[in-house]
Design a protein around this motif. Structure first.
Motif, PDB file in Angstrom:
ATOM      1  N   ARG A 274       0.827  -1.213   0.000  1.00  0.00           N
ATOM      2  CA  ARG A 274       0.000   0.000   0.000  1.00  0.00           C
ATOM      3  C   ARG A 274       0.862   1.265   0.000  1.00  0.00           C
ATOM      4  N   LEU A 275       1.933   1.206  -0.774  1.00  0.00           N
ATOM      5  CA  LEU A 275       2.804   2.376  -0.875  1.00  0.00           C
ATOM      6  C   LEU A 275       2.561   3.135  -2.163  1.00  0.00           C
ATOM      7  N   VAL A 276       2.068   2.442  -3.196  1.00  0.00           N
ATOM      8  CA  VAL A 276       1.746   3.105  -4.466  1.00  0.00           C
ATOM      9  C   VAL A 276       0.342   2.729  -4.911  1.00  0.00           C
ATOM     10  N   LYS A 277      -0.229   3.602  -5.722  1.00  0.00           N
ATOM     11  CA  LYS A 277      -1.526   3.321  -6.345  1.00  0.00           C
ATOM     12  C   LYS A 277      -1.366   3.561  -7.845  1.00  0.00           C
ATOM     13  N   TYR A 278      -2.377   3.194  -8.633  1.00  0.00           N
ATOM     14  CA  TYR A 278      -2.251   3.388 -10.075  1.00  0.00           C
ATOM     15  C   TYR A 278      -3.591   3.768 -10.688  1.00  0.00           C
ATOM     16  N   ARG A 279      -3.492   4.368 -11.881  1.00  0.00           N
ATOM     17  CA  ARG A 279      -4.689   4.635 -12.679  1.00  0.00           C
ATOM     18  C   ARG A 279      -4.366   4.268 -14.116  1.00  0.00           C
ATOM     19  N   LYS A 280      -5.365   3.742 -14.808  1.00  0.00           N
ATOM     20  CA  LYS A 280      -5.144   3.340 -16.193  1.00  0.00           C
ATOM     21  C   LYS A 280      -5.664   4.405 -17.151  1.00  0.00           C
ATOM     22  N   ASP A 281      -4.876   4.658 -18.184  1.00  0.00           N
ATOM     23  CA  ASP A 281      -5.292   5.591 -19.227  1.00  0.00           C
ATOM     24  C   ASP A 281      -4.989   4.899 -20.550  1.00  0.00           C
ATOM     25  N   GLY A 282      -5.973   4.182 -21.068  1.00  0.00           N
ATOM     26  CA  GLY A 282      -5.740   3.373 -22.266  1.00  0.00           C
ATOM     27  C   GLY A 282      -4.836   2.222 -21.907  1.00  0.00           C
ATOM     28  N   LYS A 283      -3.773   2.040 -22.663  1.00  0.00           N
ATOM     29  CA  LYS A 283      -2.856   0.949 -22.330  1.00  0.00           C
ATOM     30  C   LYS A 283      -1.824   1.380 -21.309  1.00  0.00           C
ATOM     31  N   ILE A 284      -1.772   2.652 -21.037  1.00  0.00           N
ATOM     32  CA  ILE A 284      -0.750   3.161 -20.122  1.00  0.00           C
ATOM     33  C   ILE A 284      -1.237   3.115 -18.678  1.00  0.00           C
ATOM     34  N   VAL A 285      -0.375   2.655 -17.787  1.00  0.00           N
ATOM     35  CA  VAL A 285      -0.698   2.608 -16.359  1.00  0.00           C
ATOM     36  C   VAL A 285       0.189   3.600 -15.622  1.00  0.00           C
ATOM     37  N   PHE A 286      -0.429   4.569 -15.007  1.00  0.00           N
ATOM     38  CA  PHE A 286       0.321   5.579 -14.271  1.00  0.00           C
ATOM     39  C   PHE A 286       0.339   5.238 -12.786  1.00  0.00           C
ATOM     40  N   TYR A 287       1.530   5.220 -12.231  1.00  0.00           N
ATOM     41  CA  TYR A 287       1.685   4.942 -10.791  1.00  0.00           C
ATOM     42  C   TYR A 287       1.991   6.226 -10.039  1.00  0.00           C
ATOM     43  N   SER A 288       1.529   6.271  -8.799  1.00  0.00           N
ATOM     44  CA  SER A 288       1.838   7.412  -7.939  1.00  0.00           C
ATOM     45  C   SER A 288       1.885   6.944  -6.488  1.00  0.00           C
ATOM     46  N   LEU A 289       2.380   7.804  -5.601  1.00  0.00           N
ATOM     47  CA  LEU A 289       2.486   7.435  -4.193  1.00  0.00           C
ATOM     48  C   LEU A 289       1.107   7.376  -3.543  1.00  0.00           C
ATOM     49  N   GLU A 290       0.942   6.387  -2.699  1.00  0.00           N
ATOM     50  CA  GLU A 290      -0.324   6.239  -1.985  1.00  0.00           C
ATOM     51  C   GLU A 290      -0.275   7.017  -0.675  1.00  0.00           C
ATOM     52  N   ASP A 291       0.944   7.169  -0.175  1.00  0.00           N
ATOM     53  CA  ASP A 291       1.115   7.684   1.181  1.00  0.00           C
ATOM     54  C   ASP A 291       1.950   8.965   1.163  1.00  0.00           C
ATOM     55  N   ASP A 292       1.503   9.965   1.898  1.00  0.00           N
ATOM     56  CA  ASP A 292       2.164  11.262   1.876  1.00  0.00           C
ATOM     57  C   ASP A 292       3.501  11.285   2.606  1.00  0.00           C
ATOM     58  N   HIS A 293       3.650  10.448   3.641  1.00  0.00           N
ATOM     59  CA  HIS A 293       4.826  10.621   4.489  1.00  0.00           C
ATOM     60  C   HIS A 293       5.936   9.606   4.245  1.00  0.00           C
ATOM     61  N   ILE A 294       5.937   9.005   3.047  1.00  0.00           N
ATOM     62  CA  ILE A 294       7.046   8.112   2.692  1.00  0.00           C
ATOM     63  C   ILE A 294       8.354   8.894   2.688  1.00  0.00           C
ATOM     64  N   LYS A 295       8.296  10.074   2.097  1.00  0.00           N
ATOM     65  CA  LYS A 295       9.483  10.932   2.035  1.00  0.00           C
ATOM     66  C   LYS A 295       9.998  11.252   3.427  1.00  0.00           C
ATOM     67  N   GLN A 296       9.082  11.433   4.373  1.00  0.00           N
ATOM     68  CA  GLN A 296       9.491  11.745   5.744  1.00  0.00           C
ATOM     69  C   GLN A 296      10.290  10.595   6.362  1.00  0.00           C
ATOM     70  N   ILE A 297       9.851   9.364   6.057  1.00  0.00           N
ATOM     71  CA  ILE A 297      10.578   8.195   6.561  1.00  0.00           C
ATOM     72  C   ILE A 297      11.982   8.177   5.956  1.00  0.00           C
TER      73      ILE A 297
END
Lengths: 121, 121
Positions: free
Chosen positions: A88-111
């Motif tokens: 549960r550190l990243v999430k994704y969204r699909k746009d056609g065949k492309i899958v975009f990933y992004s961070l799920e959690d705001d404070h990963i950088k803090q760790i």
DNA sequence: TGATTACTTGAATATATGTTCATGTATATG
DNA sequence: CATATACATGAACATATATTCAAGTAATCA
């Protein structure tokens, strides 16, 4: 009656320090929580995954862009994204065949920043 | 002239998102630092070591006390203490035959707490 | 000095893990 | 509809790692 605690090798210290050991034992978090914590850090304990997370902290990215950025195969990246997804550190969204990933959690950088403090001490 | 970047499988995304990828690349920390960070988290990524560190945050302890506390052999604990020593996370002092270990770094607990925030979100 | 204690260390073993390779799936395109 | 693209997935492989076992060291004590 004989003390039957044969589970581990005991020594005289255990008798002398019995109280301290018991106090620490009482204050320890649940076994389960410490296990989960170790599992989380295990996910951070790989430079490929660290790089992916660091990159995603800058911008949402698709799999092949991450692959090019890190100079690795899409397959390797995809496998690691699965690990990050399960944690549960990243999430994704699909746009056609492309899958975009992004961070799920705001404070990963803090760790990460806390970790860097130790490294650069 | 043909583009000769055959190192990894490239896709159309890489051309479309070229600018974003370059920006992220420019902002990424040094390879070496990210590797060190992963190495640090790798040390945290084992529940035995997490437990040892958590215990030592409560009190200075000798090897056999830790062994009893965690219900493991002295040998196993000693091996893990060596890993923690190499990572500069614990230090020790000798008192006769007894070796007392304690935390080397003040903010280990802070890193753990950050991790627990993620787990308990 | 010989025996015991507290701890360390090296080798062995079992298990876990990261990457590669081949293949499979979903979406877009000609 | 056939082909290409972006990504996912399973098996295989090599490597890393945690614990155990046996042996070794340093300090204490009778």
């Amino acid at each position: 009656m004989v003390d039957k605690r044969h589970d581990v090798d005991r020594c005289d210290c255990n008798v002398i320090h019995e109280e301290i050991v018991n106090q620490v034992k009482a204050k320890m978090p649940l076994e389960e929580n410490l296990y989960d914590l170790a599992e989380l850090f295990k996910v951070f304990g790989d430079s490929t995954r660290i790089k992916i997370l660091w990159a995603l902290d800058e911008a949402e990215m698709c799999v092949c862009d991450i692959a090019v950025l890190l100079n690795m195969t899409q397959s390797a990246i995809s496998h690691q994204l699965r690990v990050l997804k399960q944690a549960r550190l990243v999430k994704y969204r699909k746009d056609g065949k492309i899958v975009f990933y992004s961070l799920e959690d705001d404070h990963i950088k803090q760790i990460f920043d806390q970790g860097l403090i130790h490294i650069n001490e």
